[in-house]
Design a protein around this motif. Structure first.
Motif, PDB file in Angstrom:
ATOM      1  N   GLY A 296       0.821  -1.209   0.000  1.00 50.81           N
ATOM      2  CA  GLY A 296       0.000   0.000   0.000  1.00 50.81           C
ATOM      3  C   GLY A 296       0.851   1.254   0.000  1.00 50.81           C
ATOM      4  N   MET A 297       1.868   1.273   0.815  1.00 48.97           N
ATOM      5  CA  MET A 297       2.740   2.444   0.894  1.00 48.97           C
ATOM      6  C   MET A 297       3.503   2.644  -0.405  1.00 48.97           C
ATOM      7  SD  MET A 297       6.237   3.135   1.201  1.00 48.97           S
ATOM      8  CE  MET A 297       6.813   1.584   1.878  1.00 48.97           C
ATOM      9  N   ALA A 298       4.133   1.573  -0.933  1.00 47.72           N
ATOM     10  CA  ALA A 298       4.999   1.677  -2.107  1.00 47.72           C
ATOM     11  C   ALA A 298       4.220   2.080  -3.349  1.00 47.72           C
ATOM     12  CB  ALA A 298       5.734   0.358  -2.341  1.00 47.72           C
ATOM     13  N   LYS A 299       3.059   1.448  -3.543  1.00 48.16           N
ATOM     14  CA  LYS A 299       2.300   1.694  -4.764  1.00 48.16           C
ATOM     15  C   LYS A 299       1.497   2.989  -4.711  1.00 48.16           C
ATOM     16  CE  LYS A 299       3.398  -2.277  -6.736  1.00 48.16           C
ATOM     17  NZ  LYS A 299       4.159  -2.365  -8.001  1.00 48.16           N
ATOM     18  N   LEU A 300       0.884   3.288  -3.569  1.00 43.70           N
ATOM     19  CA  LEU A 300       0.004   4.446  -3.481  1.00 43.70           C
ATOM     20  C   LEU A 300       0.755   5.719  -3.103  1.00 43.70           C
ATOM     21  CD1 LEU A 300      -3.085   2.814  -1.718  1.00 43.70           C
ATOM     22  CD2 LEU A 300      -2.741   3.239  -4.151  1.00 43.70           C
ATOM     23  N   ASP A 301       1.575   5.641  -2.066  1.00 42.89           N
ATOM     24  CA  ASP A 301       2.260   6.840  -1.580  1.00 42.89           C
ATOM     25  C   ASP A 301       3.481   7.212  -2.425  1.00 42.89           C
ATOM     26  OD1 ASP A 301       0.396   6.876   0.413  1.00 42.89           O
ATOM     27  OD2 ASP A 301       1.712   6.035   1.956  1.00 42.89           O
ATOM     28  N   TYR A 302       4.236   6.202  -2.857  1.00 42.12           N
ATOM     29  CA  TYR A 302       5.500   6.462  -3.554  1.00 42.12           C
ATOM     30  C   TYR A 302       5.436   6.193  -5.061  1.00 42.12           C
ATOM     31  CZ  TYR A 302       7.959   7.108   0.867  1.00 42.12           C
ATOM     32  OH  TYR A 302       8.381   7.578   2.078  1.00 42.12           O
ATOM     33  N   LYS A 303       4.285   5.703  -5.555  1.00 39.82           N
ATOM     34  CA  LYS A 303       4.142   5.431  -6.998  1.00 39.82           C
ATOM     35  C   LYS A 303       5.301   4.588  -7.529  1.00 39.82           C
ATOM     36  CE  LYS A 303       0.647   8.261  -6.763  1.00 39.82           C
ATOM     37  NZ  LYS A 303      -0.730   7.731  -6.654  1.00 39.82           N
ATOM     38  N   ALA A 304       5.624   3.521  -6.828  1.00 42.27           N
ATOM     39  CA  ALA A 304       6.773   2.695  -7.181  1.00 42.27           C
ATOM     40  C   ALA A 304       6.521   1.896  -8.451  1.00 42.27           C
ATOM     41  CB  ALA A 304       7.109   1.746  -6.036  1.00 42.27           C
ATOM     42  N   ASP A 305       7.530   1.885  -9.325  1.00 46.36           N
ATOM     43  CA  ASP A 305       7.516   0.965 -10.462  1.00 46.36           C
ATOM     44  C   ASP A 305       8.044  -0.404 -10.034  1.00 46.36           C
ATOM     45  OD1 ASP A 305       6.695   2.899 -12.487  1.00 46.36           O
ATOM     46  OD2 ASP A 305       8.655   3.805 -12.151  1.00 46.36           O
ATOM     47  N   ILE A 306       8.992  -0.392  -9.104  1.00 42.14           N
ATOM     48  CA  ILE A 306       9.556  -1.625  -8.553  1.00 42.14           C
ATOM     49  C   ILE A 306       9.500  -1.515  -7.036  1.00 42.14           C
ATOM     50  CG2 ILE A 306      11.625  -3.071  -8.369  1.00 42.14           C
ATOM     51  CD1 ILE A 306      12.543  -1.913 -11.040  1.00 42.14           C
ATOM     52  N   ALA A 307       8.871  -2.465  -6.387  1.00 40.63           N
ATOM     53  CA  ALA A 307       8.763  -2.477  -4.932  1.00 40.63           C
ATOM     54  C   ALA A 307       9.552  -3.665  -4.394  1.00 40.63           C
ATOM     55  CB  ALA A 307       7.307  -2.560  -4.498  1.00 40.63           C
ATOM     56  N   LEU A 308      10.519  -3.381  -3.519  1.00 42.35           N
ATOM     57  CA  LEU A 308      11.350  -4.439  -2.937  1.00 42.35           C
ATOM     58  C   LEU A 308      11.163  -4.454  -1.428  1.00 42.35           C
ATOM     59  CD1 LEU A 308      14.813  -3.860  -4.727  1.00 42.35           C
ATOM     60  CD2 LEU A 308      12.922  -5.288  -5.492  1.00 42.35           C
ATOM     61  N   LEU A 309      10.799  -5.589  -0.896  1.00 43.16           N
ATOM     62  CA  LEU A 309      10.796  -5.783   0.550  1.00 43.16           C
ATOM     63  C   LEU A 309      11.950  -6.726   0.854  1.00 43.16           C
ATOM     64  CD1 LEU A 309       9.636  -5.334   3.312  1.00 43.16           C
ATOM     65  CD2 LEU A 309       7.907  -7.081   2.874  1.00 43.16           C
ATOM     66  N   VAL A 310      13.023  -6.186   1.448  1.00 37.51           N
ATOM     67  CA  VAL A 310      14.270  -6.930   1.645  1.00 37.51           C
ATOM     68  C   VAL A 310      14.380  -7.318   3.114  1.00 37.51           C
ATOM     69  CG1 VAL A 310      16.773  -6.899   1.351  1.00 37.51           C
ATOM     70  CG2 VAL A 310      15.318  -5.566  -0.196  1.00 37.51           C
ATOM     71  N   ALA A 311      14.591  -8.598   3.371  1.00 39.39           N
ATOM     72  CA  ALA A 311      14.634  -9.073   4.756  1.00 39.39           C
ATOM     73  C   ALA A 311      15.762 -10.078   4.949  1.00 39.39           C
ATOM     74  CB  ALA A 311      13.299  -9.703   5.146  1.00 39.39           C
ATOM     75  N   THR A 312      16.293 -10.115   6.162  1.00 42.28           N
ATOM     76  CA  THR A 312      17.325 -11.090   6.515  1.00 42.28           C
ATOM     77  C   THR A 312      16.710 -12.383   7.042  1.00 42.28           C
ATOM     78  OG1 THR A 312      17.472 -10.034   8.684  1.00 42.28           O
ATOM     79  CG2 THR A 312      19.065  -9.339   7.031  1.00 42.28           C
ATOM     80  N   CYS A 313      15.401 -12.516   6.884  1.00 34.87           N
ATOM     81  CA  CYS A 313      14.709 -13.719   7.356  1.00 34.87           C
ATOM     82  C   CYS A 313      13.779 -14.233   6.252  1.00 34.87           C
ATOM     83  CB  CYS A 313      13.913 -13.403   8.627  1.00 34.87           C
ATOM     84  SG  CYS A 313      12.623 -12.158   8.376  1.00 34.87           S
ATOM     85  N   PRO A 314      13.198 -15.402   6.380  1.00 32.96           N
ATOM     86  CA  PRO A 314      12.287 -15.943   5.354  1.00 32.96           C
ATOM     87  C   PRO A 314      10.943 -15.230   5.365  1.00 32.96           C
ATOM     88  CG  PRO A 314      13.210 -17.674   6.779  1.00 32.96           C
ATOM     89  CD  PRO A 314      13.489 -16.379   7.451  1.00 32.96           C
ATOM     90  N   PHE A 315      10.168 -15.422   4.273  1.00 32.00           N
ATOM     91  CA  PHE A 315       8.786 -14.975   4.176  1.00 32.00           C
ATOM     92  C   PHE A 315       7.875 -16.191   4.391  1.00 32.00           C
ATOM     93  CE2 PHE A 315      10.878 -11.465   2.424  1.00 32.00           C
ATOM     94  CZ  PHE A 315      10.010 -10.450   2.043  1.00 32.00           C
ATOM     95  N   THR A 316       6.718 -15.946   4.978  1.00 31.33           N
ATOM     96  CA  THR A 316       5.750 -17.042   5.071  1.00 31.33           C
ATOM     97  C   THR A 316       5.183 -17.321   3.672  1.00 31.33           C
ATOM     98  OG1 THR A 316       3.866 -15.576   5.459  1.00 31.33           O
ATOM     99  CG2 THR A 316       5.123 -16.309   7.400  1.00 31.33           C
ATOM    100  N   ARG A 317       4.550 -18.466   3.521  1.00 33.76           N
ATOM    101  CA  ARG A 317       3.990 -18.834   2.228  1.00 33.76           C
ATOM    102  C   ARG A 317       2.940 -17.818   1.791  1.00 33.76           C
ATOM    103  NH1 ARG A 317      -0.400 -21.732   0.397  1.00 33.76           N
ATOM    104  NH2 ARG A 317      -0.085 -22.931  -1.554  1.00 33.76           N
TER     105      ARG A 317
END
Length: 350
Positions: A296-317
């Motif tokens: 929501g933040m990346a697409k609406l507030d920042y008008k991102a063409d590419i959104a990256l969520l970078v983490a040092t841990c795994p993502f859930t399914r």
């Protein structure tokens, strides 16, 4: 041997060579305003053969250092006078101008410019020469001078037959020579040696600091090094990875809350990249809630063409599925390890 990374990373060395703006002219001609003292951002970009956004990024990242060395932003009456003098037709309410010294500092801060690298090469060459002051055959000239004095003195005393008289004359000559020539030369040498030692010690301190920086960057090739970073260090490292893969400019925003953008960057083809960094323990997970907030933040507030969520841990399914549905790149621990090891993210590819 000094490398250009010294100028890029060392503010003290930049300050030491800041007076040598003549090296700018050795590389190419710098266009200045009619006052002959200032250049606009457009002029500076043209000199370094980069785009104006690149110059603006350097100003953003190093504004304080540039301002203390001649960069100014004109507005109001001051800007009106400058526009009349320079013939600028821009309707902008403010214009940034660079002194020659500020342009030189830009060369020492601008990483990806062939012209800037050439300027740094000239600066480093001149700095090396400061540590190699030629003796100019001092000893030979001193010996010749002493021989001449002895010859002249003996010529002035041709009637001195006794060895004792010759010894006395020679002793006087040697005493005079030591007092008038050798002692001053040695005193100068001692003073110069002290100056050289102080400069060498300063440089050694810089080299030690830069070696530490290099070790940290080399260590960043391992996930263990990333796990040891705090949140700010992790953001700076991810920004470095974006730059490594061609993004420019890259701005670390940080401090806007857990759901804010930590990094805003632009790919070479102009796409806007918005990054959120999550420095968490390997045992933690990124949930679908984390992904939903970021999307929501990346697409609406920042008008991102590419959104990256970078983490040092795994993502859930569920988090991975949600990211895929909304065209968000989930840089989980496994993908981060590959990216950190040199693999370019698919999202950055044209």
């Amino acid at each position: 041997m000094l490398d250009e990374i010294v100028l890029l990373e060392s503010s003290s060395l930049r300050a030491r060579v800041a007076e040598r703006d003549e090296v700018l002219d050795k590389v190419k001609e710098l266009a200045l305003s009619p006052d002959g003292l200032h250049a606009t951002s457009k002029d500076v970009a043209a000199y370094f053969e980069v785009s104006e956004p690149v110059i603006r990024a350097v100003i953003h990242d190093h504004r304080s250092e540039l301002q203390s060395n001649g960069y100014r932003v004109l507005s109001g009456e001051e800007l009106s006078c400058f526009k009349q003098l320079s013939g600028i037709q821009s309707r902008s309410r403010s214009v940034g101008i660079f002194s020659r010294r500020a342009v030189l500092y830009t060369a020492m801060l601008l990483r990806d410019s062939i012209v800037a690298r050439q300027v740094r090469t000239y600066l480093l060459d001149s700095e090396r020469n400061q540590f190699v002051e030629p003796v100019d055959n001092l000893i030979h000239r001193l010996q010749e001078w002493i021989d001449t004095r002895i010859t002249d003195a003996l010529t002035q005393h041709p009637a001195a037959p006794a060895d004792a008289d010759a010894a006395r004359i020679a002793e006087d000559i040697v005493r005079t020579t030591i007092g008038t020539a050798v002692v001053p030369v040695l005193n100068t040498a001692i003073r110069n040696d002290g100056d050289q030692r102080a400069r060498i010690e300063t440089l050694e301190d810089e080299v030690t600091r830069l070696k530490r920086i290099l070790r940290e960057r080399e260590a960043a090739g391992s996930m263990g090094a990333l796990d040891a970073m705090n949140a700010r260090q992790f953001e700076q490292h991810i920004a470095w990875l974006c730059r490594r893969d061609g993004c420019d400019p890259v701005t670390v925003t940080g401090g806007h809350g857990d759901t804010g953008a930590d990094i805003v960057a632009y790919t070479p083809d102009g796409r806007r990249v918005v990054v959120q960094c999550k420095a968490r323990t390997p045992a933690a997970t990124i949930t679908s809630g984390d992904v939903q907030q970021f999307i929501g933040m990346a697409k609406l507030d920042y008008k991102a063409d590419i959104a990256l969520l970078v983490a040092t841990c795994p993502f859930t399914r569920d988090a991975l599925l949600l990211a895929a549905r909304h065209d968000m790149t989930a840089v989980h621990r496994g993908l981060l390890e590959a990216w950190n090891g040199g693999v370019k993210l698919q999202a950055f590819r044209p």
